[in-house]
Design a protein around this motif. Structure first.
Motif, PDB file in Angstrom:
ATOM      1  N   SER A   1       0.828  -1.209   0.000  1.00 50.03           N
ATOM      2  CA  SER A   1       0.000   0.000   0.000  1.00 50.03           C
ATOM      3  C   SER A   1       0.859   1.255   0.000  1.00 50.03           C
TER       4      SER A   1
ATOM      5  N   ARG B   1       0.069   5.778   0.263  1.00 47.31           N
ATOM      6  CA  ARG B   1      -0.888   6.881   0.334  1.00 47.31           C
ATOM      7  C   ARG B   1      -0.256   8.104  -0.295  1.00 47.31           C
TER       8      ARG B   1
ATOM      9  N   TYR C   1     -14.079   5.835 -10.156  1.00 47.48           N
ATOM     10  CA  TYR C   1     -12.806   5.173 -10.361  1.00 47.48           C
ATOM     11  C   TYR C   1     -12.746   4.488 -11.718  1.00 47.48           C
TER      12      TYR C   1
ATOM     13  N   VAL D   1      -8.667   0.207 -11.164  1.00 45.57           N
ATOM     14  CA  VAL D   1      -8.307   0.469  -9.756  1.00 45.57           C
ATOM     15  C   VAL D   1      -9.489   0.347  -8.813  1.00 45.57           C
TER      16      VAL D   1
ATOM     17  N   PHE E   1      -8.241   1.337  -4.847  1.00 45.53           N
ATOM     18  CA  PHE E   1      -7.834   2.721  -4.579  1.00 45.53           C
ATOM     19  C   PHE E   1      -9.004   3.491  -3.981  1.00 45.53           C
TER      20      PHE E   1
ATOM     21  N   LEU F   1      -4.805   9.895  -2.258  1.00 42.63           N
ATOM     22  CA  LEU F   1      -5.124   8.651  -2.955  1.00 42.63           C
ATOM     23  C   LEU F   1      -4.536   7.505  -2.149  1.00 42.63           C
TER      24      LEU F   1
ATOM     25  N   MET G   1      -3.806   3.763  -1.930  1.00 41.61           N
ATOM     26  CA  MET G   1      -3.605   2.701  -2.913  1.00 41.61           C
ATOM     27  C   MET G   1      -3.299   1.410  -2.185  1.00 41.61           C
TER      28      MET G   1
ATOM     29  N   ASP H   1       0.394  -1.061 -11.785  1.00 44.62           N
ATOM     30  CA  ASP H   1       0.123   0.266 -11.216  1.00 44.62           C
ATOM     31  C   ASP H   1       1.355   1.163 -11.275  1.00 44.62           C
TER      32      ASP H   1
ATOM     33  N   TYR I   1       2.276   9.449 -10.860  1.00 40.42           N
ATOM     34  CA  TYR I   1       0.923   9.842 -10.470  1.00 40.42           C
ATOM     35  C   TYR I   1       0.856  11.362 -10.295  1.00 40.42           C
TER      36      TYR I   1
END
Length: 114
Positions: A17, A19, A59, A63, A67, A80, A82, A89, A93
């Motif tokens: 993960s 963020r 979305y 995702v 997400f 975001l 994730m 992915d 971004y």
């Protein structure tokens, strides 16, 4: 023009993960639709998540369920979250206003690899 600074990217293993945060140079409270975009290597930039002023999110299929986009209008920041990251992915971004011409930030690199 509103300027955005993205942060929070990095290298993560599949299933991990991250963020991401996007800080605006000014108030976003009056900006109806904010979005996160990604640009995978060699591909065009595309919208992956968007959120309205009152929190309605949408979305891309790629995702959906992994997400989560959110926004804090008081802090002029969009996030975001994730989860369950996949190698596909991997991308830079960006966040920006949706459906309005605006300057792009530098983005933040997300790399998903074991």
């Amino acid at each position: 023009q509103v300027h955005f600074v993205e942060s929070g990217g990095g290298l993560v293993q599949p299933g991990g993960s991250l963020r991401l945060s996007c800080a605006a140079s000014g108030s976003i409270v009056s900006i109806f639709l904010m979005g996160w975009y990604h640009q995978p290597p060699g591909k065009q930039r595309e919208l992956v998540a968007s959120i309205t002023t009152d929190g309605f999110a949408n979305y891309a299929n790629s995702v959906k369920g992994r997400f989560t986009i959110s926004r804090d209008n008081a802090k002029n920041t969009v996030y975001l979250q994730m989860d369950s990251l996949k190698p596909e992915d991997t991308a830079v971004y960006y966040c920006n206003i949706v459906n309005r011409i605006n300057v792009w930030g530098q983005g933040t690199q997300v790399t998903v690899s074991s």
